[in-house]
Design a protein around this motif. Structure first.
Motif, PDB file in Angstrom:
ATOM      1  N   VAL A  37     142.919  28.572  75.175  1.00  0.00           N
ATOM      2  CA  VAL A  37     142.546  29.754  74.394  1.00  0.00           C
ATOM      3  C   VAL A  37     141.705  30.715  75.244  1.00  0.00           C
ATOM      4  O   VAL A  37     141.950  31.933  75.271  1.00  0.00           O
ATOM      5  CB  VAL A  37     141.809  29.338  73.097  1.00  0.00           C
ATOM      6  CG1 VAL A  37     141.310  30.571  72.350  1.00  0.00           C
ATOM      7  CG2 VAL A  37     142.736  28.520  72.203  1.00  0.00           C
ATOM      8  N   ASP A  87     132.818  27.915  81.901  1.00  0.00           N
ATOM      9  CA  ASP A  87     133.175  26.592  81.363  1.00  0.00           C
ATOM     10  C   ASP A  87     132.360  25.521  82.077  1.00  0.00           C
ATOM     11  O   ASP A  87     132.068  25.634  83.261  1.00  0.00           O
ATOM     12  CB  ASP A  87     134.667  26.300  81.549  1.00  0.00           C
ATOM     13  CG  ASP A  87     135.144  25.222  80.587  1.00  0.00           C
ATOM     14  OD1 ASP A  87     135.889  25.557  79.651  1.00  0.00           O
ATOM     15  OD2 ASP A  87     134.753  24.037  80.756  1.00  0.00           O
ATOM     16  N   ARG A  88     132.020  24.490  81.338  1.00  0.00           N
ATOM     17  CA  ARG A  88     131.200  23.427  81.949  1.00  0.00           C
ATOM     18  C   ARG A  88     132.029  22.477  82.809  1.00  0.00           C
ATOM     19  O   ARG A  88     131.478  21.688  83.567  1.00  0.00           O
ATOM     20  CB  ARG A  88     130.436  22.669  80.878  1.00  0.00           C
ATOM     21  CG  ARG A  88     131.274  21.931  79.881  1.00  0.00           C
ATOM     22  CD  ARG A  88     130.348  21.281  78.862  1.00  0.00           C
ATOM     23  NE  ARG A  88     131.057  20.821  77.701  1.00  0.00           N
ATOM     24  CZ  ARG A  88     130.486  20.618  76.519  1.00  0.00           C
ATOM     25  NH1 ARG A  88     129.204  20.870  76.364  1.00  0.00           N
ATOM     26  NH2 ARG A  88     131.180  20.174  75.507  1.00  0.00           N
ATOM     27  N   SER A 141     142.951  20.902  76.152  1.00  0.00           N
ATOM     28  CA  SER A 141     144.205  21.497  76.647  1.00  0.00           C
ATOM     29  C   SER A 141     144.796  20.708  77.813  1.00  0.00           C
ATOM     30  O   SER A 141     145.772  21.134  78.416  1.00  0.00           O
ATOM     31  CB  SER A 141     143.956  22.945  77.085  1.00  0.00           C
ATOM     32  OG  SER A 141     143.345  23.676  76.052  1.00  0.00           O
ATOM     33  N   ASN A 162     148.170  17.719  76.168  1.00  0.00           N
ATOM     34  CA  ASN A 162     148.757  17.753  74.822  1.00  0.00           C
ATOM     35  C   ASN A 162     150.269  17.546  74.893  1.00  0.00           C
ATOM     36  O   ASN A 162     150.827  17.386  75.978  1.00  0.00           O
ATOM     37  CB  ASN A 162     148.364  19.038  74.072  1.00  0.00           C
ATOM     38  CG  ASN A 162     148.906  20.292  74.729  1.00  0.00           C
ATOM     39  OD1 ASN A 162     149.962  20.268  75.359  1.00  0.00           O
ATOM     40  ND2 ASN A 162     148.190  21.399  74.598  1.00  0.00           N
ATOM     41  N   ALA A 163     150.923  17.585  73.733  1.00  0.00           N
ATOM     42  CA  ALA A 163     152.352  17.251  73.704  1.00  0.00           C
ATOM     43  C   ALA A 163     153.219  18.277  74.407  1.00  0.00           C
ATOM     44  O   ALA A 163     154.359  17.984  74.772  1.00  0.00           O
ATOM     45  CB  ALA A 163     152.805  17.089  72.256  1.00  0.00           C
ATOM     46  N   LEU A 167     154.596  20.918  73.194  1.00  0.00           N
ATOM     47  CA  LEU A 167     155.636  21.553  72.375  1.00  0.00           C
ATOM     48  C   LEU A 167     155.196  22.948  71.964  1.00  0.00           C
ATOM     49  O   LEU A 167     154.120  23.130  71.405  1.00  0.00           O
ATOM     50  CB  LEU A 167     155.931  20.709  71.130  1.00  0.00           C
ATOM     51  CG  LEU A 167     156.294  19.239  71.397  1.00  0.00           C
ATOM     52  CD1 LEU A 167     156.597  18.515  70.095  1.00  0.00           C
ATOM     53  CD2 LEU A 167     157.474  19.116  72.359  1.00  0.00           C
ATOM     54  N   ILE A 191     127.046  26.236  78.671  1.00  0.00           N
ATOM     55  CA  ILE A 191     126.420  27.227  77.783  1.00  0.00           C
ATOM     56  C   ILE A 191     125.444  26.494  76.867  1.00  0.00           C
ATOM     57  O   ILE A 191     125.814  25.535  76.185  1.00  0.00           O
ATOM     58  CB  ILE A 191     127.489  27.971  76.955  1.00  0.00           C
ATOM     59  CG1 ILE A 191     128.455  28.700  77.900  1.00  0.00           C
ATOM     60  CG2 ILE A 191     126.838  28.953  75.988  1.00  0.00           C
ATOM     61  CD1 ILE A 191     129.773  29.061  77.273  1.00  0.00           C
ATOM     62  N   GLY A 241     143.604  24.190  66.403  1.00  0.00           N
ATOM     63  CA  GLY A 241     144.053  22.917  65.828  1.00  0.00           C
ATOM     64  C   GLY A 241     145.128  22.205  66.614  1.00  0.00           C
ATOM     65  O   GLY A 241     145.028  22.039  67.823  1.00  0.00           O
ATOM     66  N   HIS A 242     146.182  21.806  65.892  1.00  0.00           N
ATOM     67  CA  HIS A 242     147.238  21.023  66.539  1.00  0.00           C
ATOM     68  C   HIS A 242     148.274  21.910  67.207  1.00  0.00           C
ATOM     69  O   HIS A 242     149.270  21.413  67.729  1.00  0.00           O
ATOM     70  CB  HIS A 242     147.906  20.086  65.514  1.00  0.00           C
ATOM     71  CG  HIS A 242     148.702  20.800  64.460  1.00  0.00           C
ATOM     72  ND1 HIS A 242     150.056  20.629  64.296  1.00  0.00           N
ATOM     73  CD2 HIS A 242     148.332  21.707  63.530  1.00  0.00           C
ATOM     74  CE1 HIS A 242     150.475  21.372  63.304  1.00  0.00           C
ATOM     75  NE2 HIS A 242     149.462  22.040  62.817  1.00  0.00           N
ATOM     76  N   MET A 243     148.066  23.248  67.186  1.00  0.00           N
ATOM     77  CA  MET A 243     149.080  24.136  67.764  1.00  0.00           C
ATOM     78  C   MET A 243     148.481  25.167  68.719  1.00  0.00           C
ATOM     79  O   MET A 243     148.964  26.301  68.803  1.00  0.00           O
ATOM     80  CB  MET A 243     149.847  24.830  66.636  1.00  0.00           C
ATOM     81  CG  MET A 243     150.608  23.842  65.777  1.00  0.00           C
ATOM     82  SD  MET A 243     151.939  24.574  64.841  1.00  0.00           S
ATOM     83  CE  MET A 243     153.158  24.896  66.082  1.00  0.00           C
ATOM     84  N   GLY A 244     147.453  24.775  69.456  1.00  0.00           N
ATOM     85  CA  GLY A 244     146.775  25.742  70.320  1.00  0.00           C
ATOM     86  C   GLY A 244     147.601  26.240  71.496  1.00  0.00           C
ATOM     87  O   GLY A 244     147.443  27.384  71.921  1.00  0.00           O
ATOM     88  N   TRP A 245     148.463  25.414  72.027  1.00  0.00           N
ATOM     89  CA  TRP A 245     149.356  25.848  73.114  1.00  0.00           C
ATOM     90  C   TRP A 245     150.308  26.913  72.566  1.00  0.00           C
ATOM     91  O   TRP A 245     150.548  27.946  73.189  1.00  0.00           O
ATOM     92  CB  TRP A 245     150.072  24.614  73.652  1.00  0.00           C
ATOM     93  CG  TRP A 245     151.232  24.722  74.594  1.00  0.00           C
ATOM     94  CD1 TRP A 245     152.384  23.971  74.519  1.00  0.00           C
ATOM     95  CD2 TRP A 245     151.379  25.537  75.774  1.00  0.00           C
ATOM     96  NE1 TRP A 245     153.213  24.288  75.561  1.00  0.00           N
ATOM     97  CE2 TRP A 245     152.623  25.242  76.339  1.00  0.00           C
ATOM     98  CE3 TRP A 245     150.580  26.509  76.379  1.00  0.00           C
ATOM     99  CZ2 TRP A 245     153.103  25.864  77.495  1.00  0.00           C
ATOM    100  CZ3 TRP A 245     151.057  27.133  77.531  1.00  0.00           C
ATOM    101  CH2 TRP A 245     152.293  26.813  78.075  1.00  0.00           C
ATOM    102  N   THR A 246     150.791  26.691  71.354  1.00  0.00           N
ATOM    103  CA  THR A 246     151.747  27.629  70.752  1.00  0.00           C
ATOM    104  C   THR A 246     151.053  28.913  70.287  1.00  0.00           C
ATOM    105  O   THR A 246     151.585  30.017  70.488  1.00  0.00           O
ATOM    106  CB  THR A 246     152.436  26.957  69.531  1.00  0.00           C
ATOM    107  OG1 THR A 246     152.918  25.673  69.913  1.00  0.00           O
ATOM    108  CG2 THR A 246     153.581  27.804  69.002  1.00  0.00           C
TER     109      THR A 246
END
Ligand SMILES: Cc1cc2nc3c(=O)[nH]c(=O)nc-3n(C[C@H](O)[C@H](O)[C@H](O)COP(=O)(O)OP(=O)(O)OC[C@H]3O[C@@H](n4cnc5c(N)ncnc54)[C@H](O)[C@@H]3O)c2cc1C
Length: 410
Positions: free
Chosen positions: A6, A25-26, A35, A38-39, A41, A219, A376-381
């Motif tokens: 994201v 980012d840490r 990230s 994940n799957a 998809l 942060i 959630g479960h669709m962050g790549w998408t």
């Protein structure tokens, strides 16, 4: 703030619009947390909200059965019970329809943005086009899925019903086991790819475009001036900017709380295992989901990723080989020759879930802070579309799709 998928996609869109961008980012590299594995998809054709009328029953059964794909172990964390209560309120047919329609709209838009991105910034990510298969073992569950899929087709997704021979036409690797399936839903427009590879290659590409990445920088909080963020306070000092984006995945609520903002995001653990497929036979040509067991599989270059389970167990990311037994058993029976099942790379990650399944976007009480979190479960998408929307909001433009139900509560 945040260099998961994201944060990286948001940096891409802001850089594209001509903003000067710094990413904090840490971790030591992009996509090192949720990230990471994940799957893979990219699945507008599977954009269903988890909060359905069936979900409470599945969760209750998980108290005494360990084989449920969605499971929870009661604990004393008040944040968990607050989240569960909100989730429960979404578990009816009317809310499921609304949430799924919103998710499908965002996923479809995100895919358009994604295609535009990879054309302009052609980064490697072991992508596969050609659709995804959603496989059903019994005729009643297939029939029910066909009926339910109308929500997605009405939202613009292409979904085809396939019988056993149709499944084999789409992916010949399923030929030897076709008799196990009553049918499949095939989303020809769905695709897949390695989210982590994409994020890391994109971060490298963005570095070349002048984006400043501050790795290994934690942060800790914010300096405030009235209703503005004056600086982000890190373990390496203060960082200032004109505008800030909070994209910290499951940790977003922790930092938001220090600003007096309650983000309804709770971690939902999932497990993945990656296996080499080099030189093997009958490797799946496209990804899919065995809907009976909710095990997902996805070819990625010379590897296959296998994922399963949605477990409410707080921020614990530990895993044991026994957590992977069921999903490996399913894959070995479907694709016995496709992978070297002796070389297993285990992983567990925490999905930043909202009760509705849609992300949290927009501004709350601080005038120069934007939220882009809870995918959630669709962050790549969904990340590519959510990133474009965030960049539009920061620039004062109207986003391309309605944001009903996705704006952070002030
Ligand atoms: C098993 C599993 C399978 C999945 N399968 C799919 C799939 O097939 N398709 C799909 O679309 N999605 C899938 N997802 C969901 C997807 O992986 C997530 O939605 C997505 O990775 C979330 O990205 P993010 O950037 O919000 O969070 P993260 O990737 O967790 O990024 C947040 C970043 O913030 C950083 N951070 C946090 N706190 C601080 C701090 N205080 N200081 C500095 N940095 C900080 C972290 O280090 C991290 O890098 C899956 C998830 C899991 C767990």
């Amino acid at each position: 703030m945040g260099a998961g998928i994201v944060g990286v996609t948001t940096a891409y869109e802001l850089n594209r619009d001509g903003f000067e961008v710094t990413v904090i980012d840490r971790e030591a590299d992009a996509a090192a947390f949720t990230s990471y594995a994940n799957a893979g998809l990219f699945a507008p054709g599977h954009a269903y909200a988890w909060s359905s009328p069936a979900a409470p029953g599945i969760l209750m059964r998980s108290l005494w059965r360990n084989d449920q794909a969605l499971r929870f172990r009661p604990n004393l964390d008040p944040a968990f019970w607050r989240w569960m209560w909100r989730f429960w309120k979404q578990c009816n047919a009317e809310r499921a329809l609304i949430n799924t329609t919103r998710k499908a709209r965002l996923c479809g838009y995100s895919q358009t943005v994604f295609h535009d991105t990879v054309e302009r910034a052609p980064v490697e990510y072991d992508g596969h086009t050609g659709g995804l298969l959603y496989l059903y073992r019994s005729a009643p569950s297939f029939e029910a899925a066909r009926t339910k899929s109308r929500i997605l087709t009405e939202a613009g997704c292409r979904i085809e019903s396939l019988d056993a021979d149709g499944i084999v036409r789409v992916d010949p690797a399923l030929g030897p086991v076709k008799a196990r399936f009553a049918g499949a839903l095939y989303a020809p427009g769905d695709e897949s790819g390695d989210c982590c590879m994409f994020a890391r290659n994109m971060a490298a590409w963005l570095k070349g475009q002048g984006v400043d990445f501050r790795w290994s920088t934690e942060i800790k909080g914010f300096d405030l001036e009235g209703d503005h963020i004056a600086a982000v306070v890190t373990d390496k000092g203060r960082l200032t900017g004109d505008a800030y984006v909070l994209a910290l995945g499951v940790y977003s609520p922790h930092l938001a709380r220090s600003l007096g903002v309650d983000l309804p995001i709770y971690p939902v653990k999932g497990y993945s295992v990656t296996v080499p497929t080099e030189g093997r036979n009958n490797v799946p040509t496209i990804g899919g989901v065995d809907e009976e067991t909710l095990v997902a599989y996805c070819p990625m270059g010379a590897r296959m990723r296998i994922t399963a389970t949605a477990e409410f167990s707080g921020y614990d990311r530990s895993h044991r080989p026994s957590d992977f037994r069921t999903m490996l058993g399913v894959m070995k029976s479907l694709f016995p020759d496709a992978a070297d099942y002796g070389k297993l790379d285990y992983w567990a990650g925490l999905r930043p879930m909202t009760p509705e399944g849609t992300p949290i976007l927009g501004q709350a009480r601080h005038k120069n802070l934007w939220y882009n979190t809870g995918q959630g479960h669709m962050g790549w998408t969904m990340s590519h579309g959510a990133a474009r929307i965030t960049a539009d909001l920061i620039a004062g433009k109207t986003p391309a799709i309605p944001l009903d139900g996705m704006l952070v509560a002030a």
